[in-house]
Design a protein around this motif. Structure first.
Motif, PDB file in Angstrom:
ATOM      1  N   SER A  47      -5.723 -11.012   8.005  1.00 29.08           N
ATOM      2  CA  SER A  47      -6.356 -12.161   7.329  1.00 29.08           C
ATOM      3  C   SER A  47      -5.309 -13.209   6.964  1.00 29.08           C
ATOM      4  N   HIS A 107     -21.026   1.222   0.713  1.00 28.11           N
ATOM      5  CA  HIS A 107     -19.711   1.344   1.352  1.00 28.11           C
ATOM      6  C   HIS A 107     -18.847   0.094   1.192  1.00 28.11           C
ATOM      7  N   LEU A 108     -19.324  -0.871   0.401  1.00 28.33           N
ATOM      8  CA  LEU A 108     -18.554  -2.109   0.170  1.00 28.33           C
ATOM      9  C   LEU A 108     -17.066  -1.769   0.001  1.00 28.33           C
ATOM     10  N   ILE A 137       0.833  -1.211   0.000  1.00 33.31           N
ATOM     11  CA  ILE A 137       0.000   0.000   0.000  1.00 33.31           C
ATOM     12  C   ILE A 137       0.865   1.258   0.000  1.00 33.31           C
ATOM     13  N   PHE A 169     -19.089  -2.181  12.309  1.00 37.10           N
ATOM     14  CA  PHE A 169     -19.310  -0.776  11.961  1.00 37.10           C
ATOM     15  C   PHE A 169     -20.693  -0.430  12.474  1.00 37.10           C
ATOM     16  N   ILE A 171      -7.467   6.943   5.434  1.00 35.99           N
ATOM     17  CA  ILE A 171      -8.255   5.697   5.328  1.00 35.99           C
ATOM     18  C   ILE A 171      -7.582   4.704   4.389  1.00 35.99           C
ATOM     19  N   ALA A 203     -17.277 -10.033   5.064  1.00 35.43           N
ATOM     20  CA  ALA A 203     -16.179  -9.334   5.744  1.00 35.43           C
ATOM     21  C   ALA A 203     -15.819  -8.003   5.089  1.00 35.43           C
ATOM     22  N   PHE A 204     -16.208  -7.808   3.814  1.00 36.14           N
ATOM     23  CA  PHE A 204     -15.947  -6.524   3.146  1.00 36.14           C
ATOM     24  C   PHE A 204     -17.158  -5.605   3.217  1.00 36.14           C
ATOM     25  N   ALA A 219      -6.664   1.411   6.303  1.00 42.41           N
ATOM     26  CA  ALA A 219      -7.560   0.286   5.986  1.00 42.41           C
ATOM     27  C   ALA A 219      -6.834  -0.717   5.110  1.00 42.41           C
ATOM     28  N   LEU A 273      -7.816  -5.450  -4.330  1.00 44.61           N
ATOM     29  CA  LEU A 273      -6.385  -5.336  -4.016  1.00 44.61           C
ATOM     30  C   LEU A 273      -6.028  -6.297  -2.884  1.00 44.61           C
ATOM     31  N   ALA A 274      -6.858  -6.334  -1.830  1.00 44.32           N
ATOM     32  CA  ALA A 274      -6.572  -7.214  -0.699  1.00 44.32           C
ATOM     33  C   ALA A 274      -6.508  -8.673  -1.157  1.00 44.32           C
TER      34      ALA A 274
HETATM   35  C1  HEM Z   1      -8.919  -8.291   4.100  1.00 43.00           C
HETATM   36  C2  HEM Z   1      -8.812  -6.993   3.952  1.00 43.00           C
HETATM   37  C3  HEM Z   1      -9.926  -5.999   4.154  1.00 43.00           C
HETATM   38  C4  HEM Z   1     -11.112  -6.106   4.844  1.00 43.00           C
HETATM   39  C5  HEM Z   1     -11.632  -7.308   5.625  1.00 43.00           C
HETATM   40  C6  HEM Z   1     -11.809  -4.839   4.691  1.00 43.00           C
HETATM   41  C7  HEM Z   1     -13.071  -4.570   5.232  1.00 43.00           C
HETATM   42  C8  HEM Z   1     -13.802  -3.425   5.002  1.00 43.00           C
HETATM   43  C9  HEM Z   1     -15.132  -3.165   5.502  1.00 43.00           C
HETATM   44  C10 HEM Z   1     -15.952  -4.113   6.380  1.00 43.00           C
HETATM   45  C11 HEM Z   1     -15.524  -1.950   5.046  1.00 43.00           C
HETATM   46  C12 HEM Z   1     -16.866  -1.244   5.332  1.00 43.00           C
HETATM   47  C13 HEM Z   1     -17.894  -1.755   4.361  1.00 43.00           C
HETATM   48  C14 HEM Z   1     -19.302  -1.342   4.664  1.00 43.00           C
HETATM   49  O1  HEM Z   1     -19.541  -0.453   5.495  1.00 43.00           O
HETATM   50  O2  HEM Z   1     -20.224  -1.903   4.022  1.00 43.00           O
HETATM   51  C15 HEM Z   1     -14.426  -1.421   4.277  1.00 43.00           C
HETATM   52  C16 HEM Z   1     -14.431  -0.191   3.651  1.00 43.00           C
HETATM   53  C17 HEM Z   1     -13.324   0.340   3.046  1.00 43.00           C
HETATM   54  N1  HEM Z   1     -12.122  -0.280   2.787  1.00 43.00           N
HETATM   55 FE1  HEM Z   1     -11.628  -2.165   3.268  1.00 43.00          FE
HETATM   56  N2  HEM Z   1     -11.050  -4.007   3.937  1.00 43.00           N
HETATM   57  C18 HEM Z   1      -9.887  -4.665   3.573  1.00 43.00           C
HETATM   58  C19 HEM Z   1      -8.854  -4.171   2.794  1.00 43.00           C
HETATM   59  C20 HEM Z   1      -8.818  -2.916   2.272  1.00 43.00           C
HETATM   60  C21 HEM Z   1      -7.755  -2.394   1.436  1.00 43.00           C
HETATM   61  C22 HEM Z   1      -6.537  -3.193   0.954  1.00 43.00           C
HETATM   62  C23 HEM Z   1      -8.067  -1.092   1.182  1.00 43.00           C
HETATM   63  C24 HEM Z   1      -7.337  -0.041   0.377  1.00 43.00           C
HETATM   64  C25 HEM Z   1      -6.166  -0.097  -0.068  1.00 43.00           C
HETATM   65  C26 HEM Z   1      -9.334  -0.810   1.803  1.00 43.00           C
HETATM   66  C27 HEM Z   1      -9.986   0.408   1.756  1.00 43.00           C
HETATM   67  C28 HEM Z   1     -11.284   0.616   2.170  1.00 43.00           C
HETATM   68  C29 HEM Z   1     -11.992   1.882   2.006  1.00 43.00           C
HETATM   69  C30 HEM Z   1     -11.441   3.150   1.363  1.00 43.00           C
HETATM   70  C31 HEM Z   1     -13.279   1.701   2.551  1.00 43.00           C
HETATM   71  C32 HEM Z   1     -14.417   2.728   2.636  1.00 43.00           C
HETATM   72  C33 HEM Z   1     -15.366   2.508   1.478  1.00 43.00           C
HETATM   73  C34 HEM Z   1     -16.608   3.388   1.527  1.00 43.00           C
HETATM   74  O3  HEM Z   1     -17.041   3.797   2.613  1.00 43.00           O
HETATM   75  O4  HEM Z   1     -17.142   3.675   0.438  1.00 43.00           O
HETATM   76  N3  HEM Z   1      -9.761  -1.933   2.453  1.00 43.00           N
HETATM   77  N4  HEM Z   1     -13.388  -2.343   4.243  1.00 43.00           N
END
Ligand code: HEM
Length: 428
Positions: A275, A375-376, A169, A317, A263, A369-370, A267, A382-383
């Motif tokens: 993981s 807001h997915l 990242i 969340f 973020i 988990a995502f 994140a 990438l992960a």
């Molecule tokens: C296994 C790895 C990851 C998990 C389990 C994860 C999990 C999550 C979850 C649960 C949310 C909130 C979704 C929702 O409210 O419906 C989220 C949002 C987000 N994640 Fe991840 N994440 C991971 C990796 C990453 C990576 C690698 C990045 C960026 C490089 C990232 C960037 C973001 C961003 C920017 C949001 C906000 C999206 C929004 O609100 O529109 N995440 N993630």
């Protein structure tokens, strides 16, 4: 804010207390709590001392439905993470009434949310990420070489898992390698605020650490310099994209640019390393599963999905109801706060066969988990790509694996995962 009157759906105190207790997320009690809730009170009210009452959503189906209805359940009206009344009050005092220290995508709702998401969404799509595959594979190989050089035993979290996604990242963000230890420490302080080993100042009460402006100021100072540099000298990196983006024709504000950097920077690695480490821990305990995926590398994408379901690094969340509504038989009032328990949805017996078993060939695997809906997770492709590449490089070389002491999870009601994973291994 409404006053909840759902006395009949109140969760027994001993069960509710675990939901607000960071240690319960580290020692496995939370999974027992979730199991009880799914069976007995899948949408009940938790009243915990020092925290505003909130609904607890533990069934897979309900978590998806609430996440999908983004107009009815907002992210930004109250804190999108569980906070104490004291922390909430302090933040509102500092921020002129707003419940947020930052303004990231997570804190926004329509119409702003989509505008800000579209600034980087295409960048995070698989078509764009494909061009990074070789660069990421080089970083994965370096991580595997580091592990091989440990001479058959290491703490997989501290010595391997934490560094690889961080490197990925940070190289994407254009942060020099020399600054990575600082970024790692700040992220751990942010997510580990409740953990006595990870917090910046473990001597102060947890409630005070929740609004540690010091960590956010340090992050902002760091990224402000990067942002200024990329405005003056734009490159192809993600930092340049953020620094030079415009919303409704205007450059994005300092708070919003800093929030975007923070973020993506935070994140993007802790969750992925958790993981990966969670999976290695499970493989060490289930040699049959390790043998299965080693014998059939086409199972790697399914190992990746199972790792993410198994660890579910983002535990919760919060959402806020925007109007009075009857949902799943409960009368919710405008302003009610709801906790989405992703790790509970991911162990829901109604959706997953033998949910407490780690199966590298689990199919289907409809984990959440995502998150889901508007807001997915932006970084999900990438992960998954990072994790797939690491396993492709590591598994063919790994011939033996076992635990070498007692692993430990970090303490947090928000984002947690293994913080210590001593292993013994043989590599070719
Ligand atoms: C296994 C790895 C990851 C998990 C389990 C994860 C999990 C999550 C979850 C649960 C949310 C909130 C979704 C929702 O409210 O419906 C989220 C949002 C987000 N994640 Fe991840 N994440 C991971 C990796 C990453 C990576 C690698 C990045 C960026 C490089 C990232 C960037 C973001 C961003 C920017 C949001 C906000 C999206 C929004 O609100 O529109 N995440 N993630």
């Amino acid at each position: 804010m409404s006053v909840m009157t759902a006395a009949d759906h109140r969760i027994p105190q001993s069960v509710a207390d675990n939901l607000g207790l960071p240690a319960a997320y580290a020692d496995g009690r939370i999974f027992e709590t979730y199991k009880w809730l799914r069976a007995n009170e899948p949408l009940g009210v938790a009243k915990i001392e020092g925290i505003d009452p909130f609904w607890v959503v533990t069934r897979h189906e309900d978590i998806l439905e609430i996440s999908r209805q983004n107009d009815l359940f907002h992210n930004g009206d109250r804190s999108p993470t569980l906070v104490s009344q004291e922390a909430d009050k302090k933040v509102r005092e500092m921020m002129g009434g707003s419940p947020h220290l930052l303004r990231t995508l997570i804190h926004m709702d329509a119409p702003d949310h989509l505008k800000y998401r579209l600034l980087t969404q295409a960048w995070f799509m698989p078509q764009n990420l494909k061009r990074l595959e070789d660069q990421i594979r080089e970083l994965a190989r370096a991580a595997v070489r580091t592990m091989a050089a440990k001479g058959g035993h290491c703490d997989f979290v501290r010595e391997v898992a934490l560094h690889y996604p961080l490197r990925v990242i940070m190289s994407i963000m254009g942060v020099p390698e020399a600054d990575e230890p600082r970024m790692l420490k700040l992220t751990q302080e942010l997510f580990g605020a409740a953990d006595p080993e990870l917090a910046r100042d473990a001597g102060t009460p947890v409630a005070e650490r929740e609004f540690d402006m010091g960590v956010i100021i340090d992050f902002s100072n760091y990224f402000r310099a990067i942002s200024e540099d990329r405005r003056a000298h734009p490159t192809e990196d993600l930092a340049s994209l953020i620094a030079n983006s415009r919303i409704d024709g205007q450059p994005i504000s300092d708070l919003e640019a800093m929030s975007y950097y923070i973020i993506v920077a935070t994140a993007g690695h802790d969750t992925t390393s958790s993981s990966t480490a969670g999976a290695l821990w499970a493989l060490a305990q289930n040699p049959g599963e390790l043998a299965k995926v080693k014998a059939d590398p086409s199972l790697i994408p399914s190992l990746v999905d199972e790792s993410i379901r198994w660890t579910t690094p983002v535990k919760t969340f919060m959402r806020t109801a925007t109007e009075d509504v009857t949902f799943a038989g409960r009368d919710l009032k405008k302003g009610d706060w709801l906790m989405l328990c992703y790790a509970s949805g991911n162990r829901d017996e109604a959706v997953f066969e033998a949910p407490d078993e780690f199966r590298v060939d689990r199919k289907p695997n409809k984990h959440l988990a995502f998150g889901y809906g508007a807001h997915l997770c932006l970084g999900q492709h990438l992960a998954k790509m990072e994790m797939r590449i690491l396993w492709e490089e590591l598994l063919p070389r790994l011939s033996e694996l076992s635990l070498d002491g007692t692993p430990a999870m970090s303490e947090s009601t928000f984002v947690n995962g293994p913080k210590r994973l001593p292993i013994r291994f043989k590599m070719s």
